[in-house]
Design a protein around this motif. Structure first.
Motif, PDB file in Angstrom:
ATOM      1  N   ILE A 238       0.943  -1.209   0.183  1.00 24.99           N
ATOM      2  CA  ILE A 238       0.180   0.067  -0.127  1.00 24.99           C
ATOM      3  C   ILE A 238       0.822   1.305   0.027  1.00 24.99           C
ATOM      4  O   ILE A 238       0.660   2.313  -0.765  1.00 24.99           O
ATOM      5  CB  ILE A 238      -0.912   0.001   1.131  1.00 24.99           C
ATOM      6  CG1 ILE A 238      -2.104  -1.334   0.984  1.00 24.99           C
ATOM      7  CG2 ILE A 238      -1.871   1.310   1.534  1.00 24.99           C
ATOM      8  CD1 ILE A 238      -2.871  -1.309   2.347  1.00 24.99           C
TER       9      ILE A 238
ATOM     10  N   GLN B   9       2.450   1.732  -3.595  1.00 20.16           N
ATOM     11  CA  GLN B   9       1.337   2.254  -4.440  1.00 20.16           C
ATOM     12  C   GLN B   9       1.008   3.581  -4.044  1.00 20.16           C
ATOM     13  O   GLN B   9       0.516   4.677  -5.117  1.00 20.16           O
ATOM     14  CB  GLN B   9       0.162   1.528  -4.224  1.00 20.16           C
ATOM     15  CG  GLN B   9       0.385   0.112  -4.773  1.00 20.16           C
ATOM     16  CD  GLN B   9      -0.962  -0.662  -4.508  1.00 20.16           C
ATOM     17  OE1 GLN B   9      -1.996  -0.383  -3.797  1.00 20.16           O
ATOM     18  NE2 GLN B   9      -1.088  -2.021  -5.046  1.00 20.16           N
ATOM     19  N   SER B  10       1.427   4.232  -2.728  1.00 19.95           N
ATOM     20  CA  SER B  10       1.097   5.677  -2.657  1.00 19.95           C
ATOM     21  C   SER B  10       2.343   6.423  -2.780  1.00 19.95           C
ATOM     22  O   SER B  10       2.367   7.540  -2.719  1.00 19.95           O
ATOM     23  CB  SER B  10       0.699   5.677  -1.118  1.00 19.95           C
ATOM     24  OG  SER B  10      -0.404   4.922  -0.903  1.00 19.95           O
TER      25      SER B  10
ATOM     26  N   TYR C 123      -5.257   0.961   8.489  1.00 18.14           N
ATOM     27  CA  TYR C 123      -6.029  -0.116   8.052  1.00 18.14           C
ATOM     28  C   TYR C 123      -6.068  -1.229   9.077  1.00 18.14           C
ATOM     29  O   TYR C 123      -6.397  -2.467   8.502  1.00 18.14           O
ATOM     30  CB  TYR C 123      -5.239  -0.569   6.733  1.00 18.14           C
ATOM     31  CG  TYR C 123      -5.415   0.623   5.532  1.00 18.14           C
ATOM     32  CD1 TYR C 123      -6.559   0.610   5.022  1.00 18.14           C
ATOM     33  CD2 TYR C 123      -4.326   1.398   5.374  1.00 18.14           C
ATOM     34  CE1 TYR C 123      -6.631   1.535   4.157  1.00 18.14           C
ATOM     35  CE2 TYR C 123      -4.574   2.398   4.417  1.00 18.14           C
ATOM     36  CZ  TYR C 123      -5.709   2.433   3.919  1.00 18.14           C
ATOM     37  OH  TYR C 123      -5.860   3.637   2.739  1.00 18.14           O
TER      38      TYR C 123
ATOM     39  N   TYR D 137     -11.158  -1.098  -0.352  1.00 15.31           N
ATOM     40  CA  TYR D 137     -10.680   0.173  -1.112  1.00 15.31           C
ATOM     41  C   TYR D 137      -9.387  -0.407  -1.787  1.00 15.31           C
ATOM     42  O   TYR D 137      -8.586  -0.725  -1.233  1.00 15.31           O
ATOM     43  CB  TYR D 137     -10.480   1.408  -0.219  1.00 15.31           C
ATOM     44  CG  TYR D 137     -10.359   2.566  -1.207  1.00 15.31           C
ATOM     45  CD1 TYR D 137     -11.347   3.377  -1.638  1.00 15.31           C
ATOM     46  CD2 TYR D 137      -8.921   3.048  -1.337  1.00 15.31           C
ATOM     47  CE1 TYR D 137     -11.063   4.287  -2.834  1.00 15.31           C
ATOM     48  CE2 TYR D 137      -8.631   4.308  -1.987  1.00 15.31           C
ATOM     49  CZ  TYR D 137      -9.595   4.662  -2.880  1.00 15.31           C
ATOM     50  OH  TYR D 137      -9.206   5.948  -3.477  1.00 15.31           O
TER      51      TYR D 137
ATOM     52  N   HIS E 176      -6.194   1.145  -3.308  1.00 16.86           N
ATOM     53  CA  HIS E 176      -5.333   2.143  -3.414  1.00 16.86           C
ATOM     54  C   HIS E 176      -4.530   2.207  -4.521  1.00 16.86           C
ATOM     55  O   HIS E 176      -4.087   3.459  -5.162  1.00 16.86           O
ATOM     56  CB  HIS E 176      -4.083   1.889  -2.192  1.00 16.86           C
ATOM     57  CG  HIS E 176      -4.767   2.059  -0.719  1.00 16.86           C
ATOM     58  ND1 HIS E 176      -4.881   3.357  -0.212  1.00 16.86           N
ATOM     59  CD2 HIS E 176      -5.323   1.175   0.047  1.00 16.86           C
ATOM     60  CE1 HIS E 176      -5.472   3.097   1.024  1.00 16.86           C
ATOM     61  NE2 HIS E 176      -5.896   1.555   1.103  1.00 16.86           N
ATOM     62  N   ARG E 177      -4.472   1.046  -5.146  1.00 15.49           N
ATOM     63  CA  ARG E 177      -3.816   1.353  -6.493  1.00 15.49           C
ATOM     64  C   ARG E 177      -4.583   1.673  -7.736  1.00 15.49           C
ATOM     65  O   ARG E 177      -3.965   2.591  -8.305  1.00 15.49           O
ATOM     66  CB  ARG E 177      -3.210  -0.293  -7.178  1.00 15.49           C
ATOM     67  CG  ARG E 177      -2.509  -0.204  -8.495  1.00 15.49           C
ATOM     68  CD  ARG E 177      -2.453  -1.712  -8.619  1.00 15.49           C
ATOM     69  NE  ARG E 177      -1.580  -1.645 -10.076  1.00 15.49           N
ATOM     70  CZ  ARG E 177      -2.178  -1.929 -11.390  1.00 15.49           C
ATOM     71  NH1 ARG E 177      -3.680  -2.086 -11.214  1.00 15.49           N
ATOM     72  NH2 ARG E 177      -1.727  -2.092 -12.488  1.00 15.49           N
TER      73      ARG E 177
ATOM     74  N   ARG F 220      -7.595   3.401  -6.946  1.00 11.69           N
ATOM     75  CA  ARG F 220      -7.948   4.751  -6.082  1.00 11.69           C
ATOM     76  C   ARG F 220      -9.791   4.636  -6.313  1.00 11.69           C
ATOM     77  O   ARG F 220     -10.352   5.472  -6.604  1.00 11.69           O
ATOM     78  CB  ARG F 220      -7.680   6.012  -6.915  1.00 11.69           C
ATOM     79  CG  ARG F 220      -6.192   6.207  -6.925  1.00 11.69           C
ATOM     80  CD  ARG F 220      -5.707   6.416  -5.096  1.00 11.69           C
ATOM     81  NE  ARG F 220      -4.521   7.153  -5.423  1.00 11.69           N
ATOM     82  CZ  ARG F 220      -3.154   6.303  -4.947  1.00 11.69           C
ATOM     83  NH1 ARG F 220      -3.496   4.949  -4.916  1.00 11.69           N
ATOM     84  NH2 ARG F 220      -2.114   6.777  -4.930  1.00 11.69           N
TER      85      ARG F 220
ATOM     86  N   ASP G  51      -2.766  -6.500  -5.347  1.00 13.73           N
ATOM     87  CA  ASP G  51      -3.709  -5.575  -4.853  1.00 13.73           C
ATOM     88  C   ASP G  51      -4.789  -6.541  -3.917  1.00 13.73           C
ATOM     89  O   ASP G  51      -5.836  -6.843  -4.387  1.00 13.73           O
ATOM     90  CB  ASP G  51      -4.547  -5.232  -6.083  1.00 13.73           C
ATOM     91  CG  ASP G  51      -5.394  -3.807  -5.678  1.00 13.73           C
ATOM     92  OD1 ASP G  51      -5.631  -3.749  -4.393  1.00 13.73           O
ATOM     93  OD2 ASP G  51      -5.795  -2.884  -6.392  1.00 13.73           O
TER      94      ASP G  51
END
Length: 325
Positions: free
Chosen positions: A40, A43-44, A59, A83, A85-86, A88, A289
């Protein structure tokens, strides 16, 4: 009251099965190597230790394993699949966007394989020992031994590139939005033909051989010999006394193959660039993911349950003995 009790028992069984499936999916995904917080964070666009700890706290990844499991099951009960994150976006929105094409492909392939398998199996069983029986058996054996991805590529090569009869890839033409409702449906149907044939081919081969064997076995039963003794034609005997009895094991086996059908959709959707759950699964696995994977595993498991319910309904329609229980 008896029917109501059976219905409630079936609903309770389905709910329990979904709970068990969600639990197993959570355990399998979290047993995979790697830290979800690192994924995560990556990916952010940040991988420092402080941010990773913030991600774990946000999380619930810093909570005990059983607490995480309980939180996940609670979200699933509320219809919250998490959700991504990759991408969005909420996982439920991603799945709903892809669910329609997958349902269309899966049920088209299921219907095509079942109807085609029963039809060709009946033709082979009725002409047992003749050249047509040998030809149908040989073709079904070749289809069963052919890899799905190779068959899909060959169909594209022949019908899309050489003959230019059908589109090779995608779900619709880029100009399909201006075709109107009927034109749009025809465009989708044209794009569906090759993926549906590819996905159904191996199962049609299995059902053909199973129907052939079942029909040959039914043809020697007492009620069929009695019908022949009464002077009924072979066509009437086949329609009234043989087909329904011989199709029962085929329909039962088709329900058991529902999970494999959905698994095969992953390969077919990748080959034909079909925008369904199969391609979404492939992308989620390569990108690790986890929320999307959990949501996909749960939804595909529910699809398998739905196909089995449909199979039970068909089973009751063709076999009055089951409906009378």
């Amino acid at each position: 009251m008896h029917v109501l009790r059976r219905f409630l028992a079936r609903v309770a069984g389905i709910a329990f099965a979904i709970l068990v499936i969600a639990t197993i999916n959570f355990m399998l995904v979290h047993a995979a190597p790697g830290d979800p917080a690192l994924v995560i964070a990556g990916q952010s666009g940040a991988t420092d230790a402080k941010f990773i700890e913030q991600v774990r706290a946000e999380y619930g990844l810093d909570q005990p394993y059983l607490v995480q499991l309980g939180t996940y099951l609670g979200r699933v009960a509320r219809g919250d699949l998490g959700y991504s994150h990759r991408q969005r976006r909420a996982v439920s929105d991603l799945i709903l966007d892809r669910l329609g094409p997958t349902l269309l492909l899966m049920f088209s392939a299921f219907f095509l394989s079942l109807v085609g398998g029963v039809m060709f199996g009946a033709m082979a069983g009725r002409r047992h020992g003749k050249w047509s029986d040998l030809a149908i058996s040989l073709v079904s054996l070749l289809l069963y031994a052919t890899p799905v991805f190779w068959l899909g590529l060959m169909l594209v090569l022949v019908f899309s590139i050489q003959l230019e009869w059908l589109p090779a890839f995608g779900y619709t033409n880029i100009r399909a939005a201006g075709y109107g409702a009927f034109g749009y449906a025809l465009d989708v149907a044209g794009h569906l033909i090759l993926p549906a044939i590819t996905l159904s081919a191996i199962y049609m081969a299995v059902y053909t051989r199973l129907m052939r064997s079942s029909l040959i076995e039914v043809s020697h039963e007492d009620h069929v010999r009695t019908a022949r003794a009464k002077g009924l034609t072979e066509g009437a005997i086949l329609r009234r006394h043989m087909l329904r009895n011989a199709a029962v094991p085929v329909v039962t086996f088709a329900g058991l193959q529902a999970g494999a059908l959905i698994g095969g959709a992953v390969v077919v959707e990748t080959v034909f660039a079909w925008p369904g759950l199969g391609r979404l699964t492939f992308d989620a696995v390569t990108a690790r993911d986890y929320p999307v994977l959990l949501g996909l595993f749960l939804v595909t498991s529910m699809l398998v349950i739905a196909v089995n319910l449909l199979t039970d309904l068909i089973h009751r329609l063709i076999d009055p003995r089951v409906a009378a229980r």
